[in-house]
Design an enzyme around this catalytic site. Structure first.
Site, PDB file in Angstrom:
ATOM      1  N   PRO A 120       0.779  -1.240  -0.145  1.00 13.82           N
ATOM      2  CA  PRO A 120       0.013  -0.008  -0.098  1.00 13.82           C
ATOM      3  C   PRO A 120       0.822   1.281   0.027  1.00 13.82           C
ATOM      4  O   PRO A 120       0.385   2.403  -0.620  1.00 13.82           O
ATOM      5  CB  PRO A 120      -0.649  -0.048   1.313  1.00 13.82           C
ATOM      6  CG  PRO A 120      -0.900  -1.479   1.559  1.00 13.82           C
ATOM      7  CD  PRO A 120       0.496  -2.073   1.173  1.00 13.82           C
ATOM      8  N   GLY A 149      -6.946   3.541   1.776  1.00 11.78           N
ATOM      9  CA  GLY A 149      -5.945   2.644   1.572  1.00 11.78           C
ATOM     10  C   GLY A 149      -4.446   3.036   1.399  1.00 11.78           C
ATOM     11  O   GLY A 149      -3.639   3.052   2.474  1.00 11.78           O
ATOM     12  N   CYS A 150      -4.131   3.116   0.102  1.00 15.07           N
ATOM     13  CA  CYS A 150      -2.637   3.473  -0.220  1.00 15.07           C
ATOM     14  C   CYS A 150      -2.320   4.968   0.589  1.00 15.07           C
ATOM     15  O   CYS A 150      -1.109   5.311   0.610  1.00 15.07           O
ATOM     16  CB  CYS A 150      -2.314   3.493  -1.560  1.00 15.07           C
ATOM     17  SG  CYS A 150      -2.401   1.684  -2.161  1.00 15.07           S
ATOM     18  N   ILE A 151      -3.268   5.987   0.166  1.00 17.75           N
ATOM     19  CA  ILE A 151      -2.749   7.150   0.780  1.00 17.75           C
ATOM     20  C   ILE A 151      -2.772   7.126   2.648  1.00 17.75           C
ATOM     21  O   ILE A 151      -1.673   7.853   2.955  1.00 17.75           O
ATOM     22  CB  ILE A 151      -3.905   8.188   0.747  1.00 17.75           C
ATOM     23  CG1 ILE A 151      -3.992   8.216  -1.171  1.00 17.75           C
ATOM     24  CG2 ILE A 151      -3.967   9.657   1.131  1.00 17.75           C
ATOM     25  CD1 ILE A 151      -2.713   8.805  -1.785  1.00 17.75           C
ATOM     26  N   SER A 154       0.846   5.307   3.026  1.00 15.42           N
ATOM     27  CA  SER A 154       1.959   6.214   2.612  1.00 15.42           C
ATOM     28  C   SER A 154       1.973   7.381   3.470  1.00 15.42           C
ATOM     29  O   SER A 154       3.127   7.759   3.764  1.00 15.42           O
ATOM     30  CB  SER A 154       1.686   6.824   1.100  1.00 15.42           C
ATOM     31  OG  SER A 154       1.712   5.793   0.177  1.00 15.42           O
TER      32      SER A 154
END
Length: 220
Positions: A120, A149-151, A154
Site C-alpha cells: 500500500p 488505503g494507499c494514501i 503512505s
C-alpha cells in the site's frame, strides 16, 4: 460530548505539523486502473477530482524544481502479490495489463522518480526515501488514491520516516466519500496536516521564492 470533542479534550490534533525547508511530492497510484472508467476500479468521481487537482500542483512543482516521486502498483503474477482481498486487483494489476500504466495526465517520465510498489505505501520497499534524502526533502505532500488505503499507508510511512507530512484533501480521492472523510480526519488527528491545493501551491511557491528570489511560473 461528541467523539470529536473527546479526542480534542485528550489533545489529539493540537499541534500542527507545519512546513519545513524543502517540499517533495509523492503521487500514489494514479494508474489507469483507477483513472479510466473502462476498468473495474476506475473513474470514481473523487479520484478524478484528485487527479485534476494534482495535475495543477505538479505543473507548478515541476516548474519550480520540486522533487516528485510517482508510482503504480503491479505484479508479475498472483504468487508475487500480498493477500489482496480485491478481485480486480488480483486479476488486472499485472505488469502486462494496460491498467497499470500511470495516467499521462499526471506523469512526466523524464522528471519524476518512478517506482512500482508492491504494497500500500509508496515508501515500503522502494527508493523513495533514498531519493528524498539525496534531495534534502523534509516535507512530503501526499497525493493520489485511495484515501482509505494507499494514501493512509503512505502518509503513515511518511510520518514514520520523520517527514513533515501534508495531505491536500482535494488532491486525494477514494471510491466513497465517507471513507475519504473518515481517514483524513483520523490522519489529521495524529500524523499529518490535512490542507488543500491552494495551501500546497503556496508552500511550493514560497520555497521557490526563497531558493531563487523569483516568483514561481504561473501555469497556463
Amino acid at each position: 460530548m461528541s467523539a470529536q470533542d473527546d479526542y480534542g479534550r485528550r489533545s489529539y490534533g493540537e499541534i500542527p505539523v507545519g512546513t519545513g525547508a524543502k517540499p517533495g511530492i509523492v503521487v500514489v497510484d494514479f494508474q489507469l486502473g483507477f483513472t479510466d472508467a473502462q476498468y473495474p476500479l476506475g473513474g470514481a468521481p473523487l479520484v478524478m477530482r484528485a487527479m485534476e487537482n494534482t495535475a495543477k500542483l505538479l505543473k507548478v512543482a515541476r516548474d519550480c524544481g520540486v522533487p516528485v516521486a510517482n508510482c503504480n502498483t503491479a505484479y508479475m503474477n498472483e504468487r508475487e502479490m500480498p493477500y489482496w482481498k480485491i478481485t480486480a486487483v488480483r486479476e488486472t494489476f499485472r505488469h502486462d495489463h494496460p491498467s497499470v500504466e500511470i495516467d499521462p495526465r499526471i506523469y512526466d517520465p523524464d522528471y519524476d522518480l518512478t517506482v512500482c510498489k508492491k504494497g500500500p505505501s509508496i515508501f515500503f520497499g522502494t527508493d523513495v526515501p533514498a531519493f528524498f534524502a539525496k534531495e534534502r526533502v523534509d516535507t512530503v505532500i501526499v497525493t493520489g488514491c485511495n484515501t482509505s488505503g494507499c494514501i493512509r499507508a503512505s502518509s503513515i510511512d511518511s510520518f514514520s520516516h520523520r517527514y513533515r507530512t501534508l495531505v491536500p484533501e482535494d488532491c486525494v480521492g477514494d471510491i466513497e466519500e465517507q471513507p475519504h472523510r473518515d481517514n483524513l480526519r483520523d490522519l489529521g488527528r495524529r500524523y499529518v496536516d490535512v490542507v488543500d491545493l491552494d495551501y500546497a501551491l503556496e508552500f511550493v511557491r514560497a520555497w521557490h521564492r526563497r531558493e531563487t528570489g523569483a516568483d514561481a511560473p504561473v501555469p497556463a
